[in-house]
Write a protein that holds these residues in place. Structure first.
Motif, PDB file in Angstrom:
ATOM      1  N   GLY A 205       0.882  -1.156  -0.090  1.00 28.10           N
ATOM      2  CA  GLY A 205      -0.066   0.068   0.067  1.00 28.10           C
ATOM      3  C   GLY A 205       0.934   1.242   0.087  1.00 28.10           C
ATOM      4  N   GLN A 206       2.096   1.140   0.530  1.00 29.04           N
ATOM      5  CA  GLN A 206       2.968   2.536   0.476  1.00 29.04           C
ATOM      6  C   GLN A 206       3.403   2.634  -0.894  1.00 29.04           C
ATOM      7  OE1 GLN A 206       4.637   2.972   3.798  1.00 29.04           O
ATOM      8  NE2 GLN A 206       3.321   1.948   5.133  1.00 29.04           N
ATOM      9  N   ARG A 207       3.717   1.789  -1.804  1.00 28.11           N
ATOM     10  CA  ARG A 207       4.205   1.952  -3.107  1.00 28.11           C
ATOM     11  C   ARG A 207       3.434   2.667  -4.144  1.00 28.11           C
ATOM     12  NH1 ARG A 207       6.918  -3.312  -4.918  1.00 28.11           N
ATOM     13  NH2 ARG A 207       8.343  -3.804  -3.392  1.00 28.11           N
ATOM     14  N   GLY A 208       2.124   1.983  -4.305  1.00 24.86           N
ATOM     15  CA  GLY A 208       0.883   2.599  -5.266  1.00 24.86           C
ATOM     16  C   GLY A 208       1.397   2.333  -6.610  1.00 24.86           C
ATOM     17  N   GLY A 209       0.406   2.285  -7.495  1.00 25.85           N
ATOM     18  CA  GLY A 209       0.452   2.261  -8.771  1.00 25.85           C
ATOM     19  C   GLY A 209       1.400   1.208  -9.429  1.00 25.85           C
ATOM     20  N   TRP A 210       2.044   1.109 -10.546  1.00 27.78           N
ATOM     21  CA  TRP A 210       2.884   0.134 -11.040  1.00 27.78           C
ATOM     22  C   TRP A 210       4.075  -0.428 -10.107  1.00 27.78           C
ATOM     23  CZ3 TRP A 210       8.348   1.314 -11.633  1.00 27.78           C
ATOM     24  CH2 TRP A 210       8.423   2.549 -11.522  1.00 27.78           C
ATOM     25  N   ARG A 211       4.280   0.599  -9.209  1.00 38.09           N
ATOM     26  CA  ARG A 211       5.552   0.078  -8.404  1.00 38.09           C
ATOM     27  C   ARG A 211       5.337  -1.122  -7.308  1.00 38.09           C
ATOM     28  NH1 ARG A 211       5.705   5.194  -8.128  1.00 38.09           N
ATOM     29  NH2 ARG A 211       7.418   6.307  -9.023  1.00 38.09           N
ATOM     30  N   ALA A 212       4.005  -1.290  -7.322  1.00 37.42           N
ATOM     31  CA  ALA A 212       3.338  -2.535  -6.352  1.00 37.42           C
ATOM     32  C   ALA A 212       3.735  -3.860  -7.199  1.00 37.42           C
ATOM     33  CB  ALA A 212       1.849  -2.442  -6.122  1.00 37.42           C
ATOM     34  N   LEU A 213       4.165  -3.808  -8.469  1.00 39.01           N
ATOM     35  CA  LEU A 213       4.351  -5.018  -9.157  1.00 39.01           C
ATOM     36  C   LEU A 213       5.817  -5.323  -9.164  1.00 39.01           C
ATOM     37  CD1 LEU A 213       2.297  -4.158 -12.339  1.00 39.01           C
ATOM     38  CD2 LEU A 213       1.447  -5.787 -10.534  1.00 39.01           C
ATOM     39  N   MET A 214       6.596  -4.347  -8.766  1.00 39.50           N
ATOM     40  CA  MET A 214       8.338  -4.760  -8.862  1.00 39.50           C
ATOM     41  C   MET A 214       8.560  -5.294  -7.556  1.00 39.50           C
ATOM     42  SD  MET A 214       9.046  -2.691 -11.388  1.00 39.50           S
ATOM     43  CE  MET A 214      10.847  -2.336 -11.160  1.00 39.50           C
ATOM     44  N   PRO A 215       9.794  -6.267  -7.498  1.00 38.79           N
ATOM     45  CA  PRO A 215      10.211  -6.883  -6.520  1.00 38.79           C
ATOM     46  C   PRO A 215      10.542  -5.891  -5.262  1.00 38.79           C
ATOM     47  CG  PRO A 215      11.666  -7.296  -8.536  1.00 38.79           C
ATOM     48  CD  PRO A 215      10.534  -6.229  -8.757  1.00 38.79           C
ATOM     49  N   ALA A 216      10.571  -6.719  -4.199  1.00 40.32           N
ATOM     50  CA  ALA A 216      10.851  -5.728  -2.879  1.00 40.32           C
ATOM     51  C   ALA A 216      12.181  -5.163  -2.957  1.00 40.32           C
ATOM     52  CB  ALA A 216      10.725  -6.611  -1.639  1.00 40.32           C
ATOM     53  N   SER A 217      12.587  -4.251  -2.645  1.00 41.26           N
ATOM     54  CA  SER A 217      13.916  -3.650  -2.477  1.00 41.26           C
ATOM     55  C   SER A 217      14.553  -4.231  -1.295  1.00 41.26           C
ATOM     56  CB  SER A 217      14.060  -1.931  -2.515  1.00 41.26           C
ATOM     57  OG  SER A 217      13.426  -1.759  -1.160  1.00 41.26           O
ATOM     58  N   ARG A 218      15.893  -3.822  -1.240  1.00 38.58           N
ATOM     59  CA  ARG A 218      16.880  -4.580  -0.092  1.00 38.58           C
ATOM     60  C   ARG A 218      16.371  -3.630   1.179  1.00 38.58           C
ATOM     61  NH1 ARG A 218      22.385  -6.251   0.631  1.00 38.58           N
ATOM     62  NH2 ARG A 218      22.712  -5.989   2.730  1.00 38.58           N
ATOM     63  N   ALA A 219      15.909  -2.201   0.908  1.00 39.91           N
ATOM     64  CA  ALA A 219      15.583  -1.747   2.287  1.00 39.91           C
ATOM     65  C   ALA A 219      14.214  -2.057   2.562  1.00 39.91           C
ATOM     66  CB  ALA A 219      15.412  -0.286   1.844  1.00 39.91           C
ATOM     67  N   GLU A 220      13.386  -2.534   1.773  1.00 39.30           N
ATOM     68  CA  GLU A 220      11.842  -3.064   2.314  1.00 39.30           C
ATOM     69  C   GLU A 220      12.242  -4.634   2.705  1.00 39.30           C
ATOM     70  OE1 GLU A 220       8.926  -1.136  -1.042  1.00 39.30           O
ATOM     71  OE2 GLU A 220      10.270  -2.785  -1.544  1.00 39.30           O
ATOM     72  N   ARG A 221      13.271  -5.105   2.188  1.00 38.79           N
ATOM     73  CA  ARG A 221      13.452  -6.583   2.871  1.00 38.79           C
ATOM     74  C   ARG A 221      13.923  -6.333   4.343  1.00 38.79           C
ATOM     75  NH1 ARG A 221      15.453  -8.189  -2.155  1.00 38.79           N
ATOM     76  NH2 ARG A 221      17.416  -8.444  -1.303  1.00 38.79           N
ATOM     77  N   GLU A 222      14.784  -5.454   4.543  1.00 38.22           N
ATOM     78  CA  GLU A 222      15.286  -5.322   5.696  1.00 38.22           C
ATOM     79  C   GLU A 222      14.232  -4.841   6.779  1.00 38.22           C
ATOM     80  OE1 GLU A 222      19.885  -4.168   4.536  1.00 38.22           O
ATOM     81  OE2 GLU A 222      18.689  -2.758   5.148  1.00 38.22           O
ATOM     82  N   ARG A 223      13.339  -4.020   6.371  1.00 42.04           N
ATOM     83  CA  ARG A 223      12.269  -3.500   7.120  1.00 42.04           C
ATOM     84  C   ARG A 223      11.604  -4.759   7.720  1.00 42.04           C
ATOM     85  NH1 ARG A 223       9.178   1.818   5.002  1.00 42.04           N
ATOM     86  NH2 ARG A 223       7.552   1.490   6.506  1.00 42.04           N
ATOM     87  N   ALA A 224      11.244  -5.616   6.601  1.00 43.98           N
ATOM     88  CA  ALA A 224      10.190  -6.803   6.861  1.00 43.98           C
ATOM     89  C   ALA A 224      10.982  -7.689   7.927  1.00 43.98           C
ATOM     90  CB  ALA A 224       9.966  -7.650   5.526  1.00 43.98           C
ATOM     91  N   LEU A 225      12.237  -7.865   7.877  1.00 48.72           N
ATOM     92  CA  LEU A 225      13.097  -8.874   8.676  1.00 48.72           C
ATOM     93  C   LEU A 225      13.161  -8.190  10.206  1.00 48.72           C
ATOM     94  CD1 LEU A 225      16.107  -9.809   6.630  1.00 48.72           C
ATOM     95  CD2 LEU A 225      14.083 -11.383   7.177  1.00 48.72           C
ATOM     96  N   ASP A 226      12.960  -6.636   9.966  1.00 47.78           N
ATOM     97  CA  ASP A 226      13.067  -6.098  11.424  1.00 47.78           C
ATOM     98  C   ASP A 226      11.778  -6.291  11.973  1.00 47.78           C
ATOM     99  OD1 ASP A 226      14.171  -4.288  13.149  1.00 47.78           O
ATOM    100  OD2 ASP A 226      12.800  -2.866  12.435  1.00 47.78           O
ATOM    101  N   ALA A 227      10.632  -6.224  11.275  1.00 47.36           N
ATOM    102  CA  ALA A 227       9.280  -6.605  11.886  1.00 47.36           C
ATOM    103  C   ALA A 227       9.304  -7.915  12.494  1.00 47.36           C
ATOM    104  CB  ALA A 227       8.354  -6.090  10.890  1.00 47.36           C
TER     105      ALA A 227
END
Ligand code: ADP
Length: 251
Positions: free
Chosen positions: A102-124
């Protein structure tokens, strides 16, 4: 966060909420109690814009109606569900990453997760004690672990508001207490305003800063847990579980 004169009437004529006024203090952990059909889910859905009020307003943390900035409001709001709604064939981490779509919006939602996003997920996942299960398929986790992934998925959004609809209803009492401990601790540590519906009065007493009880679409108790007396409980649960407020009360 507040609701003012909030009313919800469904097309069927059922009035799920009748003119409810509530203010939620920043950072407080509020538990919603009430029998089945009292309007708890409808209230939570209105707070996230998933249900549309037929009367009144839902005001966001900044005091503006959420309807005016719905996308931004949803980005700031984490949701935890009773059946956690994970995708079983995806890993815990992939499920947590869904919280960021939901934070990405539009076509960006279709892209693979970035390294920063994966780190955020691991942190959570680390915050909910499941870092070592990041790559485990969600359907191979226990019920309590799945709900912790559900919390991580909400947490990864870095929400200001956490809404949880009967988050421990399908867990045994010991697991339920652990999951609620975690949810309450994280919300307190991060200053997240939490509104959580529960059907166990003892859990409400243990975790809530404030208890709001609904019956038949109206607030019938609102106060700190220590004020909730036995006759309040009888009043809350004594009313007909499926009754909605009458059309006259709503008008
Ligand atoms: P609770 O979460 O306290 O069990 P709900 O908010 O789910 O209560 O329901 C409140 C009332 O609204 C109930 O009478 C329920 O049957 C009714 N209701 C909920 N959702 C709908 C819907 N989509 N259409 C019609 N009636 C609904």
């Amino acid at each position: 966060m507040a609701v003012a004169g909030l009313g919800v009437r469904f097309g069927s004529g059922v009035v799920a909420l009748g003119r409810v006024d509530l203010e939620f203090a920043p950072g407080a952990f509020t538990v919603l109690l009430g029998p089945s059909g009292a309007g708890k889910s409808t209230l939570l859905r209105c707070l996230n814009g998933l249900a549309t009020p037929t009367a009144g307003h839902v005001l966001g943390p900044d005091g503006t109606p959420i309807a005016r900035r719905l996308r931004a409001h949803r980005r700031e709001t984490g949701m935890v569900f009773q059946q956690h709604q994970l995708i079983g064939r995806l890993s815990a981490m992939e499920n947590v990453l869904i919280g960021l779509l939901g934070q990405r919006g539009g076509w960006r939602a279709l892209m693979p997760a970035s390294r920063a996003e994966r780190e955020r997920a691991l942190d959570a996942l680390d915050r909910v004690g499941l870092l070592d299960r990041a790559l485990t398929r969600a359907d191979a986790l226990s019920g309590g672990q799945q709900q912790r992934v559900g919390i991580a998925r909400a947490l990864v959004q870095r929400p200001r508001l956490m809404l949880a609809d009967e988050p421990v209803a399908s867990l045994d009492p010991v697991t339920a207490a652990k999951v609620l401990d975690l949810l309450a601790r994280i919300c307190r540590e991060d200053g997240i305003t939490a509104i959580v519906s529960l059907h166990q009065v003892d859990f409400a007493r243990r975790y809530a800063d404030r208890i709001v009880a609904l019956a038949a679409g109206a607030v019938v108790f609102d106060g700190p847990p220590e004020r909730l007396a036995q006759d309040d409980i009888a009043r809350i649960y004594g009313s007909s579980p499926t009754a909605a407020v009458s059309e006259e009360e709503y008008a």
